[in-house]
Design a protein around this motif. Structure first.
Motif, PDB file in Angstrom:
ATOM      1  N   VAL A  55       0.836  -1.204   0.000  1.00 46.90           N
ATOM      2  CA  VAL A  55       0.000   0.000   0.000  1.00 46.90           C
ATOM      3  C   VAL A  55       0.873   1.259   0.000  1.00 46.90           C
ATOM      4  CG1 VAL A  55      -1.670   1.338   1.346  1.00 46.90           C
ATOM      5  CG2 VAL A  55      -1.962  -1.120   1.096  1.00 46.90           C
ATOM      6  N   VAL A  56       1.910   1.269   0.840  1.00 47.22           N
ATOM      7  CA  VAL A  56       2.793   2.428   0.923  1.00 47.22           C
ATOM      8  C   VAL A  56       3.479   2.683  -0.417  1.00 47.22           C
ATOM      9  CG1 VAL A  56       4.945   3.274   1.929  1.00 47.22           C
ATOM     10  CG2 VAL A  56       3.185   2.315   3.405  1.00 47.22           C
ATOM     11  N   ALA A  57       4.057   1.622  -1.001  1.00 47.23           N
ATOM     12  CA  ALA A  57       4.781   1.792  -2.261  1.00 47.23           C
ATOM     13  C   ALA A  57       3.854   2.260  -3.379  1.00 47.23           C
ATOM     14  CB  ALA A  57       5.462   0.475  -2.642  1.00 47.23           C
ATOM     15  N   THR A  58       2.660   1.658  -3.462  1.00 48.76           N
ATOM     16  CA  THR A  58       1.724   2.048  -4.528  1.00 48.76           C
ATOM     17  C   THR A  58       1.261   3.482  -4.345  1.00 48.76           C
ATOM     18  OG1 THR A  58       0.967  -0.248  -4.693  1.00 48.76           O
ATOM     19  CG2 THR A  58      -0.430   1.438  -5.669  1.00 48.76           C
ATOM     20  N   TYR A  59       0.939   3.860  -3.117  1.00 50.56           N
ATOM     21  CA  TYR A  59       0.465   5.225  -2.864  1.00 50.56           C
ATOM     22  C   TYR A  59       1.536   6.258  -3.199  1.00 50.56           C
ATOM     23  CZ  TYR A  59      -1.319   9.299  -0.411  1.00 50.56           C
ATOM     24  OH  TYR A  59      -1.746  10.559  -0.112  1.00 50.56           O
ATOM     25  N   LEU A  60       2.765   6.014  -2.743  1.00 50.46           N
ATOM     26  CA  LEU A  60       3.818   7.000  -2.961  1.00 50.46           C
ATOM     27  C   LEU A  60       4.272   7.049  -4.414  1.00 50.46           C
ATOM     28  CD1 LEU A  60       6.022   6.496   0.231  1.00 50.46           C
ATOM     29  CD2 LEU A  60       4.327   8.272  -0.234  1.00 50.46           C
ATOM     30  N   LEU A  61       4.124   5.942  -5.141  1.00 51.49           N
ATOM     31  CA  LEU A  61       4.489   5.953  -6.555  1.00 51.49           C
ATOM     32  C   LEU A  61       3.478   6.702  -7.419  1.00 51.49           C
ATOM     33  CD1 LEU A  61       5.937   2.394  -7.357  1.00 51.49           C
ATOM     34  CD2 LEU A  61       7.111   4.589  -7.586  1.00 51.49           C
ATOM     35  N   THR A  62       2.229   6.670  -7.021  1.00 52.55           N
ATOM     36  CA  THR A  62       1.170   7.235  -7.871  1.00 52.55           C
ATOM     37  C   THR A  62       0.597   8.540  -7.332  1.00 52.55           C
ATOM     38  OG1 THR A  62      -0.461   5.844  -6.724  1.00 52.55           O
ATOM     39  CG2 THR A  62       0.499   4.982  -8.752  1.00 52.55           C
ATOM     40  N   HIS A  63       1.106   9.028  -6.212  1.00 53.55           N
ATOM     41  CA  HIS A  63       0.653  10.300  -5.655  1.00 53.55           C
ATOM     42  C   HIS A  63       1.876  11.158  -5.363  1.00 53.55           C
ATOM     43  CE1 HIS A  63      -2.879   7.810  -5.039  1.00 53.55           C
ATOM     44  NE2 HIS A  63      -3.589   8.902  -4.859  1.00 53.55           N
ATOM     45  N   ARG A  64       1.764  12.428  -5.688  1.00 53.20           N
ATOM     46  CA  ARG A  64       2.910  13.312  -5.506  1.00 53.20           C
ATOM     47  C   ARG A  64       3.005  13.746  -4.047  1.00 53.20           C
ATOM     48  NH1 ARG A  64       4.190  17.963  -9.794  1.00 53.20           N
ATOM     49  NH2 ARG A  64       4.331  16.082 -11.063  1.00 53.20           N
ATOM     50  N   ALA A  65       3.350  12.790  -3.196  1.00 54.55           N
ATOM     51  CA  ALA A  65       3.545  13.074  -1.776  1.00 54.55           C
ATOM     52  C   ALA A  65       5.026  13.335  -1.522  1.00 54.55           C
ATOM     53  CB  ALA A  65       3.070  11.892  -0.927  1.00 54.55           C
ATOM     54  N   ALA A  66       5.321  14.334  -0.693  1.00 56.75           N
ATOM     55  CA  ALA A  66       6.696  14.660  -0.374  1.00 56.75           C
ATOM     56  C   ALA A  66       7.304  13.564   0.492  1.00 56.75           C
ATOM     57  CB  ALA A  66       6.761  16.007   0.353  1.00 56.75           C
ATOM     58  N   LEU A  67       8.634  13.531   0.535  1.00 58.20           N
ATOM     59  CA  LEU A  67       9.327  12.512   1.316  1.00 58.20           C
ATOM     60  C   LEU A  67       8.946  12.601   2.788  1.00 58.20           C
ATOM     61  CD1 LEU A  67      11.414  10.282   1.615  1.00 58.20           C
ATOM     62  CD2 LEU A  67      13.193  12.035   1.705  1.00 58.20           C
ATOM     63  N   THR A  68       8.791  13.823   3.300  1.00 55.77           N
ATOM     64  CA  THR A  68       8.415  13.977   4.713  1.00 55.77           C
ATOM     65  C   THR A  68       7.077  13.317   5.005  1.00 55.77           C
ATOM     66  OG1 THR A  68       9.607  16.080   4.778  1.00 55.77           O
ATOM     67  CG2 THR A  68       8.036  15.642   6.547  1.00 55.77           C
ATOM     68  N   ARG A  69       6.113  13.487   4.104  1.00 55.76           N
ATOM     69  CA  ARG A  69       4.805  12.860   4.305  1.00 55.76           C
ATOM     70  C   ARG A  69       4.913  11.344   4.255  1.00 55.76           C
ATOM     71  NH1 ARG A  69       1.304  16.863   0.363  1.00 55.76           N
ATOM     72  NH2 ARG A  69       1.090  18.596   1.823  1.00 55.76           N
ATOM     73  N   GLY A  70       5.743  10.819   3.365  1.00 54.52           N
ATOM     74  CA  GLY A  70       5.928   9.378   3.300  1.00 54.52           C
ATOM     75  C   GLY A  70       6.531   8.825   4.577  1.00 54.52           C
TER      76      GLY A  70
ATOM     77  N   ARG B  96      -5.736  17.759   0.461  1.00 52.45           N
ATOM     78  CA  ARG B  96      -6.449  16.577   0.937  1.00 52.45           C
ATOM     79  C   ARG B  96      -5.503  15.452   1.332  1.00 52.45           C
ATOM     80  NH1 ARG B  96      -7.149  15.435  -4.816  1.00 52.45           N
ATOM     81  NH2 ARG B  96      -6.356  13.353  -5.263  1.00 52.45           N
ATOM     82  N   HIS B  97      -4.190  15.686   1.262  1.00 53.15           N
ATOM     83  CA  HIS B  97      -3.229  14.624   1.541  1.00 53.15           C
ATOM     84  C   HIS B  97      -3.412  14.045   2.935  1.00 53.15           C
ATOM     85  CE1 HIS B  97      -0.440  13.648  -1.608  1.00 53.15           C
ATOM     86  NE2 HIS B  97      -0.285  14.910  -1.940  1.00 53.15           N
ATOM     87  N   TRP B  98      -3.695  14.902   3.919  1.00 54.49           N
ATOM     88  CA  TRP B  98      -3.755  14.406   5.282  1.00 54.49           C
ATOM     89  C   TRP B  98      -4.878  13.402   5.455  1.00 54.49           C
ATOM     90  CZ3 TRP B  98      -8.019  15.105   8.419  1.00 54.49           C
ATOM     91  CH2 TRP B  98      -8.970  16.030   7.985  1.00 54.49           C
ATOM     92  N   ARG B  99      -5.993  13.559   4.738  1.00 60.10           N
ATOM     93  CA  ARG B  99      -7.083  12.599   4.854  1.00 60.10           C
ATOM     94  C   ARG B  99      -6.705  11.267   4.214  1.00 60.10           C
ATOM     95  NH1 ARG B  99     -12.008  16.294   2.804  1.00 60.10           N
ATOM     96  NH2 ARG B  99     -10.266  17.280   1.705  1.00 60.10           N
ATOM     97  N   GLU B 100      -6.084  11.316   3.043  1.00 55.72           N
ATOM     98  CA  GLU B 100      -5.657  10.078   2.393  1.00 55.72           C
ATOM     99  C   GLU B 100      -4.588   9.369   3.220  1.00 55.72           C
ATOM    100  OE1 GLU B 100      -4.419  11.246  -1.439  1.00 55.72           O
ATOM    101  OE2 GLU B 100      -6.444  11.601  -2.208  1.00 55.72           O
ATOM    102  N   MET B 101      -3.657  10.141   3.772  1.00 58.15           N
ATOM    103  CA  MET B 101      -2.614   9.546   4.601  1.00 58.15           C
ATOM    104  C   MET B 101      -3.197   8.903   5.852  1.00 58.15           C
ATOM    105  SD  MET B 101       0.495  12.297   4.340  1.00 58.15           S
ATOM    106  CE  MET B 101       1.220  11.584   5.815  1.00 58.15           C
ATOM    107  N   THR B 102      -4.164   9.565   6.478  1.00 63.91           N
ATOM    108  CA  THR B 102      -4.792   8.993   7.670  1.00 63.91           C
ATOM    109  C   THR B 102      -5.495   7.681   7.340  1.00 63.91           C
ATOM    110  OG1 THR B 102      -5.133  11.216   8.582  1.00 63.91           O
ATOM    111  CG2 THR B 102      -6.445   9.432   9.514  1.00 63.91           C
ATOM    112  N   ALA B 103      -6.195   7.646   6.209  1.00 60.85           N
ATOM    113  CA  ALA B 103      -6.860   6.402   5.805  1.00 60.85           C
ATOM    114  C   ALA B 103      -5.841   5.304   5.515  1.00 60.85           C
ATOM    115  CB  ALA B 103      -7.730   6.662   4.568  1.00 60.85           C
ATOM    116  N   ALA B 104      -4.721   5.653   4.873  1.00 61.79           N
ATOM    117  CA  ALA B 104      -3.689   4.655   4.592  1.00 61.79           C
ATOM    118  C   ALA B 104      -3.056   4.149   5.884  1.00 61.79           C
ATOM    119  CB  ALA B 104      -2.622   5.258   3.675  1.00 61.79           C
ATOM    120  N   ILE B 105      -2.766   5.049   6.815  1.00 53.65           N
ATOM    121  CA  ILE B 105      -2.183   4.644   8.103  1.00 53.65           C
ATOM    122  C   ILE B 105      -3.125   3.698   8.838  1.00 53.65           C
ATOM    123  CG2 ILE B 105      -1.552   5.512  10.388  1.00 53.65           C
ATOM    124  CD1 ILE B 105      -0.535   8.059   8.938  1.00 53.65           C
TER     125      ILE B 105
END
Length: 344
Positions: free
Chosen positions: A88-103, A227-236
């Motif tokens: 999930v982490v690899a797919t999300y970070l590959l297909t979403h422009r999330a910064a390294l800090t967010r990852g 909206r990154h924080w909502r997607e990140m919270t759901a992924a976490i």
């Protein structure tokens, strides 16, 4: 090597790697790797149980240090094995422009949540209800299914959001029926020109895939929105809801020996080790995504409008398929292979 040839060679290399992994030889190697990792984790399980028993007999500084280091090492090794969280982490970070800090925040938070869920479950099932450790491990099957259902829901949500963005972008970029020179004065604004400091008139509804004459990028990339924080919270939540089997085992032994807080500290050390490995995965994934984007940008400077939404749609589809596959292939009450056989 020309800039246009590098992306083509990269795509061919990825296709070749996928073909090798899907071949009978690749699947056999993968099965051998997974079997070896499970055997090593069972060995580490026995080591953790032995370290906990040694601590209960002596309670020396060296015994505490051995338990903490072994727990952290188990967390590092456990995270190196296959798992839905890393996918999930690899797919999300590959297909979403999330910064390294967010990852890094996402991976560390998911690792900590796994430890917290294990502590809460063992506290309720073993200490509260008097279950055996094996019974508690088998009873966590419904939590695993809830985690896989959350993964599926996350993928569907990402697909819906990406689809909405593509539809909105299509409406915004649709050609206007009125001529370009018939813009009403109320729809104009003064935009400072970055080079001269003067102001130029720019339509408020102007949309472009890059900087226009005013030097500004009017099209906001969907992957840089708030909206990154909502997607990140759901992924976490979808990753961390499933507790680690090693954490459940250590807490069960700690409860049996009367060293509950030693078990809690050991689980937190596991979470730190897991966070180290998954954070490395997040860093490599973000760097790989940035590198691939750079290669394709050099090959063709004209970035297609809506590419970010399309990648988000693809990532959501992959995560949805992963969650569905896990739900279908996960037995209801089967005992984890790590908990089969003697622990001591």
């Amino acid at each position: 090597m020309s800039g246009r040839l590098k992306p083509l060679l990269l795509a061919l290399a990825l296709l070749l790697l996928a073909a090798v992994l899907l071949s009978p030889v690749g699947q056999g190697l993968w099965h051998s790797l997974v079997t070896g990792i499970i055997q090593q984790q069972r060995t580490l399980h026995r080591g953790l149980a032995g370290a906990m028993m040694a601590l209960s007999r002596r309670e020396g500084v060296g015994d505490w240090l051995d338990l903490m280091l072994l727990s952290m090492g188990y967390g590092v090794f456990h995270a190196l094995g296959p798992g839905h969280g890393k996918a999930v982490v690899a797919t999300y970070l590959l297909t979403h422009r999330a910064a390294l800090t967010r990852g890094l925040i996402m991976t560390a938070s998911a690792a900590l949540l796994q430890g917290v869920v294990a502590i809460a479950m063992v506290t309720i099932l073993v200490l509260g209800l008097g279950w055996l450790t094996r019974e508690a491990m088998a009873g966590t099957a419904w939590v695993e299914k809830a985690s896989f259902a959350a993964v599926t829901a996350l993928g569907i949500w990402l697909m819906v959001r990406a689809g909405q963005g593509l539809r909105r972008l299509r409406v915004e970029t649709a050609p206007s029926p009125s001529p370009a020179n018939s813009v009403s004065p109320g729809a104009l604004r003064l935009t400072p020109a970055p080079s001269t400091g003067a102001s130029v008139v720019t339509p408020l509804d102007h949309v472009a895939s890059g900087p226009c004459h005013c030097g500004r990028t009017h099209h906001i990339d969907p992957m840089t929105s708030g909206r990154h924080w909502r997607e990140m919270t759901a992924a976490i939540f979808s990753i961390g809801l499933r507790p680690c089997s090693g954490a459940v085992m250590v807490l069960g032994v700690a409860a049996m020996l009367g060293f509950w807080w030693a078990g809690v500290l050991a689980v937190l050390a596991m979470s730190v080790g897991t966070a180290l490995s998954t954070s490395l995965l997040a860093a490599l994934t973000v760097l790989a995504r940035v590198r691939m984007a750079h290669l394709f940008q050099r090959a063709d400077a004209r970035r297609p409008l809506g590419l970010g939404y399309f990648l988000a749609l693809l990532g959501g589809a992959l995560i949805t398929l992963l969650g569905i596959a896990l739900l279908i292939n996960t037995p209801g009450t089967a005992l984890s292979p790590l908990m089969q056989g003697p622990l001591g």
